[in-house]
Write a protein that holds these residues in place. Structure first.
Motif, PDB file in Angstrom:
ATOM      1  N   ALA A 273       0.830  -1.199   0.000  1.00  0.00           N
ATOM      2  CA  ALA A 273       0.000   0.000   0.000  1.00  0.00           C
ATOM      3  C   ALA A 273       0.864   1.247   0.000  1.00  0.00           C
ATOM      4  CB  ALA A 273      -0.922   0.008   1.219  1.00  0.00           C
ATOM      5  N   SER A 274       0.324   2.317  -0.560  1.00  0.00           N
ATOM      6  CA  SER A 274       1.089   3.559  -0.649  1.00  0.00           C
ATOM      7  C   SER A 274       0.177   4.770  -0.516  1.00  0.00           C
ATOM      8  CB  SER A 274       1.848   3.620  -1.975  1.00  0.00           C
ATOM      9  OG  SER A 274       0.956   3.443  -3.067  1.00  0.00           O
ATOM     10  N   THR A 275       0.763   5.850  -0.031  1.00  0.00           N
ATOM     11  CA  THR A 275       0.132   7.160  -0.069  1.00  0.00           C
ATOM     12  C   THR A 275       0.651   7.861  -1.326  1.00  0.00           C
ATOM     13  OG1 THR A 275       1.920   8.343   1.074  1.00  0.00           O
ATOM     14  CG2 THR A 275       0.297   7.196   2.459  1.00  0.00           C
ATOM     15  N   GLY A 276       0.322   9.123  -1.470  1.00  0.00           N
ATOM     16  CA  GLY A 276       0.846   9.872  -2.603  1.00  0.00           C
ATOM     17  C   GLY A 276       2.324  10.174  -2.482  1.00  0.00           C
ATOM     18  N   LYS A 277       2.901   9.886  -1.286  1.00  0.00           N
ATOM     19  CA  LYS A 277       4.307  10.211  -1.043  1.00  0.00           C
ATOM     20  C   LYS A 277       5.220   8.997  -1.026  1.00  0.00           C
ATOM     21  CE  LYS A 277       3.139  14.290   1.742  1.00  0.00           C
ATOM     22  NZ  LYS A 277       3.302  14.944   3.076  1.00  0.00           N
ATOM     23  N   GLY A 278       4.664   7.790  -0.942  1.00  0.00           N
ATOM     24  CA  GLY A 278       5.513   6.611  -0.910  1.00  0.00           C
ATOM     25  C   GLY A 278       4.803   5.398  -0.347  1.00  0.00           C
ATOM     26  N   VAL A 279       5.480   4.273  -0.377  1.00  0.00           N
ATOM     27  CA  VAL A 279       4.937   3.022   0.176  1.00  0.00           C
ATOM     28  C   VAL A 279       4.832   3.169   1.689  1.00  0.00           C
ATOM     29  CG1 VAL A 279       5.387   0.564   0.530  1.00  0.00           C
ATOM     30  CG2 VAL A 279       5.863   1.613  -1.697  1.00  0.00           C
ATOM     31  N   CYS A 280       3.688   2.812   2.230  1.00  0.00           N
ATOM     32  CA  CYS A 280       3.476   2.942   3.669  1.00  0.00           C
ATOM     33  C   CYS A 280       3.276   1.598   4.353  1.00  0.00           C
ATOM     34  CB  CYS A 280       2.275   3.844   3.965  1.00  0.00           C
ATOM     35  SG  CYS A 280       0.691   3.216   3.337  1.00  0.00           S
TER      36      CYS A 280
ATOM     37  N   ARG B 225      10.505   5.112  -2.504  1.00  0.00           N
ATOM     38  CA  ARG B 225      10.216   6.014  -1.384  1.00  0.00           C
ATOM     39  C   ARG B 225       9.208   5.360  -0.438  1.00  0.00           C
ATOM     40  NH1 ARG B 225      12.435  10.620  -1.094  1.00  0.00           N
ATOM     41  NH2 ARG B 225      13.584  11.426  -2.891  1.00  0.00           N
ATOM     42  N   LEU B 226       9.520   5.458   0.853  1.00  0.00           N
ATOM     43  CA  LEU B 226       8.639   4.962   1.896  1.00  0.00           C
ATOM     44  C   LEU B 226       8.102   6.141   2.689  1.00  0.00           C
ATOM     45  CD1 LEU B 226      10.699   1.918   3.281  1.00  0.00           C
ATOM     46  CD2 LEU B 226       9.242   2.056   1.246  1.00  0.00           C
ATOM     47  N   HIS B 227       6.825   6.090   3.006  1.00  0.00           N
ATOM     48  CA  HIS B 227       6.150   7.158   3.757  1.00  0.00           C
ATOM     49  C   HIS B 227       5.474   6.477   4.942  1.00  0.00           C
ATOM     50  CE1 HIS B 227       2.791  10.410   3.884  1.00  0.00           C
ATOM     51  NE2 HIS B 227       3.848  10.829   4.557  1.00  0.00           N
ATOM     52  N   LEU B 228       6.126   6.541   6.111  1.00  0.00           N
ATOM     53  CA  LEU B 228       5.783   5.630   7.192  1.00  0.00           C
ATOM     54  C   LEU B 228       5.262   6.332   8.441  1.00  0.00           C
ATOM     55  CD1 LEU B 228       8.887   3.286   6.925  1.00  0.00           C
ATOM     56  CD2 LEU B 228       6.686   3.101   5.746  1.00  0.00           C
ATOM     57  N   LYS B 229       4.305   5.678   9.064  1.00  0.00           N
ATOM     58  CA  LYS B 229       3.804   6.109  10.367  1.00  0.00           C
ATOM     59  C   LYS B 229       4.785   5.596  11.418  1.00  0.00           C
ATOM     60  CE  LYS B 229       0.032   4.089  11.741  1.00  0.00           C
ATOM     61  NZ  LYS B 229      -1.400   3.709  11.871  1.00  0.00           N
ATOM     62  N   ALA B 230       5.579   6.496  12.004  1.00  0.00           N
ATOM     63  CA  ALA B 230       6.684   6.045  12.847  1.00  0.00           C
ATOM     64  C   ALA B 230       7.166   7.166  13.755  1.00  0.00           C
ATOM     65  CB  ALA B 230       7.848   5.573  11.971  1.00  0.00           C
TER      66      ALA B 230
END
Length: 282
Positions: A128-135, A186-191
């Motif tokens: 899954a991804s947001t508009g900014k990267g894989v999340c 690019r990864l866009h992570l909740k962290a």
């Protein structure tokens, strides 16, 4: 020859459970309900080496030799991040950005997540991804519907849509060993900031190499933080791209893995075999 990863995983599980008496290839094949010849051919097609040779990469002695190296220049670590090698494996540069507080707040309300399913040598994944990267990337062991429910649980108020985009498609190509031309992901992570720091260090561990929680703690400049590092590794939301499977115990024991210890062993052995086979061309 078709390869069912569940059969590979079960073979590794069976050997581990019966390690004291070292079951023969014939016994392992019989346990799977396969002929010895069929199992050997199937396994070699998957790993590129024989089953018995593969098991050498899972030994405590081998693991300890690898982690004792102080740099990543040994032959099994030749497939480095951001490069391609003779074996065909491409390791893109992985960029990690944390989500903003607003993006994380309230169960990710307002986030639009696109997801796809992707095959890999280690089973199917949901990506899954947001508009900014894989999340998010996780093995879909319980089936696709269960995988979607787990994704929704991770982002309770986000809107999900099955749709390929630039980020999840790049990740899927890498998982399918078709990453040529994919130079970065690019990864866009909740962290937390600490988790991001650990994960950024972890993506620098090359294919075919192993590290330990203590080594990771040293590399982020906090030798006393090995337990906290372990918790950050365990919270990794992106399978394979953040290679938490390359972190083992200082004793050489492979240890646990969110998606099963036999899968961790399979990935470690597969990567070691792949890079060993192409050391002269990487």
């Amino acid at each position: 020859m078709d390869c069912n990863f569940e059969q590979i995983a079960e073979a590794i599980r069976y050997v581990e459970a019966n390690k004291p008496r070292q079951p023969s290839l014939a016994e392992v094949a019989s346990h799977l309900g396969l002929s010895q010849l069929y199992f050997q051919h199937m396994f070699t097609a998957w790993a590129g080496i024989s089953f018995n040779r593969f098991l050498e990469f899972l030994s405590v002695g081998y693991a300890k030799r690898v982690v004792e190296e102080e740099n990543f220049s040994r032959p099994v670590a030749a497939c480095t991040t951001g490069s391609s090698c003779a074996c065909g494996l491409h390791a893109p540069v992985v960029h990690i950005d944390g989500m903003t507080p607003d993006e994380c707040r309230g169960g990710a309300a307002g986030l639009q997540l696109h997801y796809v399913f992707s095959q890999s040598p280690f089973g199917e994944l949901i990506v899954a991804s947001t508009g900014k990267g894989v999340c998010y990337a996780a093995f879909a062991d319980g089936g696709r519907e269960a995988a979607i429910r787990s994704l929704q649980a991770a982002f309770p108020l986000a809107t999900l849509q099955e749709h390929p985009d630039v980020h999840n498609t790049c990740a899927a190509r890498i998982f399918q060993l078709d990453g040529t031309g994919v130079d970065e992901v690019r990864l866009h992570l909740k962290a937390t900031p600490f988790q991001v720091k650990v994960w950024k260090e972890l993506v620098e561990v090359p294919v075919g190499h192993l590290t330990t929680y203590l080594q990771l703690a040293h590399s982020i400049g906090n030798a006393r933080a090995s337990r906290a590092v372990g918790r950050a590794v365990a919270c990794n939301p992106v399978a394979l791209l953040i290679p938490c499977h390359r972190v083992i115990h200082s004793s050489g024991r492979i240890g646990n893995y969110h998606w099963g210890p036999e899968r961790k062993a399979a990935i470690i052995g597969w990567e070691a075999a792949l890079c060993t086979s192409c050391t002269t061309g990487c």
